[in-house]
Design a protein around this motif. Structure first.
Motif, PDB file in Angstrom:
ATOM      1  N   TYR A 353      41.929  41.090  31.412  1.00 41.87           N
ATOM      2  CA  TYR A 353      41.790  40.289  29.847  1.00 41.87           C
ATOM      3  C   TYR A 353      42.646  39.924  29.590  1.00 41.87           C
ATOM      4  N   ALA A 354      44.291  40.870  29.609  1.00 36.86           N
ATOM      5  CA  ALA A 354      45.307  40.090  28.695  1.00 36.86           C
ATOM      6  C   ALA A 354      45.614  38.629  28.889  1.00 36.86           C
ATOM      7  N   ASP A 355      46.155  38.498  27.526  1.00 40.23           N
ATOM      8  CA  ASP A 355      46.528  36.520  27.261  1.00 40.23           C
ATOM      9  C   ASP A 355      48.055  36.901  28.009  1.00 40.23           C
ATOM     10  N   GLU A 356      48.628  35.490  27.704  1.00 40.59           N
ATOM     11  CA  GLU A 356      49.791  35.326  27.686  1.00 40.59           C
ATOM     12  C   GLU A 356      50.906  35.789  27.703  1.00 40.59           C
ATOM     13  N   SER A 357      50.771  36.008  26.177  1.00 33.85           N
ATOM     14  CA  SER A 357      51.761  36.993  25.565  1.00 33.85           C
ATOM     15  C   SER A 357      51.939  38.792  25.962  1.00 33.85           C
ATOM     16  N   GLU A 358      50.582  38.884  26.006  1.00 39.40           N
ATOM     17  CA  GLU A 358      50.367  40.696  26.428  1.00 39.40           C
ATOM     18  C   GLU A 358      50.601  40.233  28.405  1.00 39.40           C
ATOM     19  N   ARG A 359      50.340  39.620  28.394  1.00 47.96           N
ATOM     20  CA  ARG A 359      50.828  39.715  30.445  1.00 47.96           C
ATOM     21  C   ARG A 359      52.804  39.839  30.706  1.00 47.96           C
ATOM     22  N   ALA A 360      52.709  38.871  29.335  1.00 46.56           N
ATOM     23  CA  ALA A 360      54.413  38.531  29.788  1.00 46.56           C
ATOM     24  C   ALA A 360      55.043  40.088  28.837  1.00 46.56           C
ATOM     25  N   LEU A 361      54.650  40.676  28.692  1.00 47.61           N
ATOM     26  CA  LEU A 361      54.404  42.319  27.586  1.00 47.61           C
ATOM     27  C   LEU A 361      55.412  43.387  29.100  1.00 47.61           C
ATOM     28  N   LEU A 362      53.460  42.791  29.954  1.00 51.67           N
ATOM     29  CA  LEU A 362      53.710  44.088  30.989  1.00 51.67           C
ATOM     30  C   LEU A 362      54.329  43.601  32.433  1.00 51.67           C
ATOM     31  N   ALA A 363      55.539  42.613  32.307  1.00 54.76           N
ATOM     32  CA  ALA A 363      55.905  41.951  32.855  1.00 54.76           C
ATOM     33  C   ALA A 363      57.488  42.496  32.474  1.00 54.76           C
ATOM     34  N   THR A 364      57.626  43.145  30.978  1.00 51.54           N
ATOM     35  CA  THR A 364      59.313  43.937  30.823  1.00 51.54           C
ATOM     36  C   THR A 364      58.657  45.185  30.664  1.00 51.54           C
ATOM     37  N   ALA A 380      46.036  49.294  44.916  1.00 50.73           N
ATOM     38  CA  ALA A 380      44.614  49.373  43.874  1.00 50.73           C
ATOM     39  C   ALA A 380      43.596  48.393  43.889  1.00 50.73           C
ATOM     40  N   LEU A 381      44.097  47.122  44.131  1.00 50.73           N
ATOM     41  CA  LEU A 381      43.716  45.935  44.083  1.00 50.73           C
ATOM     42  C   LEU A 381      42.280  45.535  44.882  1.00 50.73           C
ATOM     43  N   ASN A 382      42.010  45.082  43.979  1.00 55.14           N
ATOM     44  CA  ASN A 382      40.240  44.907  44.746  1.00 55.14           C
ATOM     45  C   ASN A 382      39.680  43.922  44.340  1.00 55.14           C
ATOM     46  N   SER A 383      39.894  43.431  43.879  1.00 53.17           N
ATOM     47  CA  SER A 383      38.999  42.300  43.577  1.00 53.17           C
ATOM     48  C   SER A 383      40.295  40.442  43.504  1.00 53.17           C
ATOM     49  N   ASP A 384      39.918  39.441  43.400  1.00 58.66           N
ATOM     50  CA  ASP A 384      40.958  37.977  43.054  1.00 58.66           C
ATOM     51  C   ASP A 384      41.068  37.680  41.887  1.00 58.66           C
ATOM     52  N   ALA A 385      40.511  38.989  40.800  1.00 59.50           N
ATOM     53  CA  ALA A 385      41.108  38.650  39.500  1.00 59.50           C
ATOM     54  C   ALA A 385      42.183  39.634  38.587  1.00 59.50           C
ATOM     55  N   ALA A 386      42.272  40.741  39.832  1.00 54.67           N
ATOM     56  CA  ALA A 386      43.353  41.371  39.142  1.00 54.67           C
ATOM     57  C   ALA A 386      44.518  41.291  40.629  1.00 54.67           C
ATOM     58  N   ALA A 387      44.357  40.583  41.497  1.00 55.08           N
ATOM     59  CA  ALA A 387      45.536  40.055  42.311  1.00 55.08           C
ATOM     60  C   ALA A 387      45.606  38.475  41.103  1.00 55.08           C
ATOM     61  N   ASP A 388      44.988  38.305  41.002  1.00 57.54           N
ATOM     62  CA  ASP A 388      45.242  37.008  40.031  1.00 57.54           C
ATOM     63  C   ASP A 388      46.287  36.879  38.845  1.00 57.54           C
ATOM     64  N   LEU A 390      48.180  40.096  38.548  1.00 51.70           N
ATOM     65  CA  LEU A 390      48.835  40.783  39.077  1.00 51.70           C
ATOM     66  C   LEU A 390      49.975  39.840  39.617  1.00 51.70           C
ATOM     67  N   LEU A 391      49.290  38.459  39.666  1.00 49.64           N
ATOM     68  CA  LEU A 391      50.377  38.093  40.443  1.00 49.64           C
ATOM     69  C   LEU A 391      51.206  36.588  39.375  1.00 49.64           C
ATOM     70  N   ASP A 392      50.630  36.871  38.665  1.00 51.86           N
ATOM     71  CA  ASP A 392      50.506  36.202  36.889  1.00 51.86           C
ATOM     72  C   ASP A 392      52.537  37.358  36.096  1.00 51.86           C
ATOM     73  N   VAL A 393      51.895  38.293  35.931  1.00 51.53           N
ATOM     74  CA  VAL A 393      52.674  39.345  35.558  1.00 51.53           C
ATOM     75  C   VAL A 393      54.159  39.454  36.896  1.00 51.53           C
ATOM     76  N   VAL A 394      53.910  39.744  38.143  1.00 50.06           N
ATOM     77  CA  VAL A 394      54.712  39.486  39.099  1.00 50.06           C
ATOM     78  C   VAL A 394      55.578  38.369  38.617  1.00 50.06           C
ATOM     79  N   GLY A 395      55.222  37.103  38.622  1.00 52.83           N
ATOM     80  CA  GLY A 395      55.959  35.588  38.380  1.00 52.83           C
ATOM     81  C   GLY A 395      56.779  35.814  36.881  1.00 52.83           C
ATOM     82  N   ARG A 396      56.616  36.656  36.101  1.00 51.35           N
ATOM     83  CA  ARG A 396      57.154  36.829  34.509  1.00 51.35           C
ATOM     84  C   ARG A 396      58.169  37.632  34.688  1.00 51.35           C
TER      85      ARG A 396
END
Length: 486
Positions: A353-364, A380-388, A390-396
């Protein structure tokens, strides 16, 4: 580690005991209380107690020896009519407990209640269990009537099992019982008190405590009993109506009582846990932010995280935003707690549920750069939403961090890469991120990742090719994919 709530209430109890010892109002010791810890206050109280009761002790010993020559009934009358409470308290402290019991049979409950606050606390434990049951019960009722809860707590510490049952049964004032329990010093005795109160009365005491603004004392007691009793008390709390629980949440929020609330919820039955974390009052971003901050400050994030498992989705969204707004230090600690407690799946469920700025924070965050933590997270990944997410965070992340992730994905024949792609394969917009991550590899690791990629469907390979070209890393991956075409 004791939390701020526990420390403050322990300090408050010590101030109350010291005030009785010095015969002053607790308010007059406020400055001392604010400048001293509970342990310091306890040591001070015991030093003062020793000084007070050691002073001229030889005289009271001689007087006690004199009373041995007199019949017990005469000594009792002498105490009530001539000695008075203070002198009697000093003399009885030097008596053999059996002799004191024989004299006590001839004094009134009112006189015992007068003597009780003045007697050496260290002697009480030897004397009280030997006193007649009716005398103890009547004395306890008089102390309650006088609202002398500190002395009642001292009495409570010394009561035998039979006396304890009789006193609890005689006191019908639930608030008084709660006040008394707050000043009990021996935690095992506190547990016995709880054992002797039925569930209906415990529920009533909790209700009275909330109404009388004594919820801190009630939670302090819950915090200081065994885990088994914590579970029983927490379940009784969970059985209350939604309105009552909403009131409890409001008071806990106003008085920053989240520490004992969280510890209690960790022992509550799952059905009540679900009921409490989904209360209307809980769905408040400011309140949840304060709760997360308190959990962080008191080292309880690992206790708080599992509660989110049973939250409804709209509540999870609120708590995710509330938590990440607490800043990188709290977010880092939350991820560390998830790793140590094996709660990555819960954290993933919130982070989606994290927004753009919150995902940017996670990436740091540093914890996601630790291989063992990232590996556990990927497992622990267990859904496409979780994978989406995590990939967004790793991409940052920066290239070094992405390379760490890539090596984890490619290890052991690319098992985790296969797992990730099984979940995210249909997310065509994320293939560019996958391409960037894999492109950080070289040598054998790149070969291992390539073998996994070549096993994917034609549609996925096409999405990967498009994503790699879009991200300008196609040159790094083309040989691996062209091997499939060949």
């Amino acid at each position: 580690m004791a939390d701020l709530h526990t420390l403050e209430l322990t300090r408050r109890a010590e101030i109350g005991k010291l005030a009785v010892l010095l015969d002053v109002a607790p308010e007059s010791l406020a400055e001392l209380g604010s400048a001293s810890s509970a342990d310091e206050l306890q040591r001070l109280r015991r030093r003062i107690n020793k000084t007070l009761f050691d002073e001229k002790r030889d005289r009271f010993i001689r007087l006690e020896r004199f009373t041995r020559m007199l019949p017990a009934g005469y000594v009792a009358r002498l105490a009530m009519e001539s000695f008075g409470p203070l002198l009697s308290a000093r003399v009885v402290a030097e008596m053999n407990p059996l002799r004191a019991r024989n004299i006590a049979r001839h004094v009134t409950p009112a006189f015992v209640a007068d003597v009780a606050p003045l007697i050496d606390p260290e002697k009480v434990e030897q004397l009280i269990p030997r006193l007649p049951l009716d005398l103890v019960k009547e004395t306890a009722l008089l102390l309650v009537e006088r609202k002398d809860y500190v002395t009642m707590g001292r009495f409570g510490d010394a009561l035998s099992a039979q006396q304890l049952r009789a006193v609890i049964g005689a006191i019908d004032d639930d608030t008084a019982l709660l006040q008394t329990a707050f000043f009990i010093e021996r935690r095992e005795q506190l547990g016995r008190i709880v054992h002797n109160i039925d569930n209906a009365r415990i529920a009533r005491i909790m209700q009275r405590g909330t109404e009388a603004n004594m919820l801190p004392q009630a939670l302090f007691i819950i915090d200081h009993v065994t885990d088994e009793l914590k579970g029983r008390l927490a379940d009784i709390m969970g059985e209350q109506s939604e309105d009552t629980l909403d009131t409890l949440v409001s008071v806990a929020d106003e008085q920053r009582l989240w520490g004992p609330i969280l510890r209690g919820l960790s022992h509550i039955h799952p059905r009540y846990r679900r009921k409490i974390v989904n209360l209307p009052k809980v769905k408040d971003e400011r309140l949840l932010g304060d709760l997360v901050r308190a959990a962080y400050e008191e080292g309880l994030l690992a206790v708080a995280l599992p509660l989110a498992r049973v939250m409804r989705p709209d509540y999870k969204r609120v708590v995710a935003h509330a938590a990440l707004k607490q800043g990188p230090e709290v977010a880092e600690a939350a991820l560390e707690a998830a790793h140590s407690a094996g709660e990555w799946s819960t954290l993933l469920d919130l982070a989606r549920y994290a927004d753009e700025s919150e995902r940017a924070l996670l990436a740091t965050l540093r914890v996601l750069r630790r291989p063992e933590a990232m590996e556990a997270l990927l497992e622990a990944l267990n859904s496409d939403a979780a994978a989406d997410m995590l990939l967004d965070v790793v991409g940052r992340m920066d290239e070094d961090a992405q390379r760490t992730v890539a090596h984890i994905l490619a290890a052991e024949g690319g098992a985790l890469l296969e797992h990730l792609l099984d979940l995210a394969g249909g997310l065509h917009e994320r293939w560019g991120t996958v391409a960037c991550i894999i492109a950080t590899l070289d040598g054998g690791a790149l070969e291992d990742a390539g073998r996994v990629l070549r096993r994917r469907s034609d549609a996925e390979i096409a999405s990967l090719r498009d994503g790699a070209k879009r991200e300008k890393v196609w040159d790094r991956l083309s040989r691996q994919l062209e091997q499939q075409a060949a």
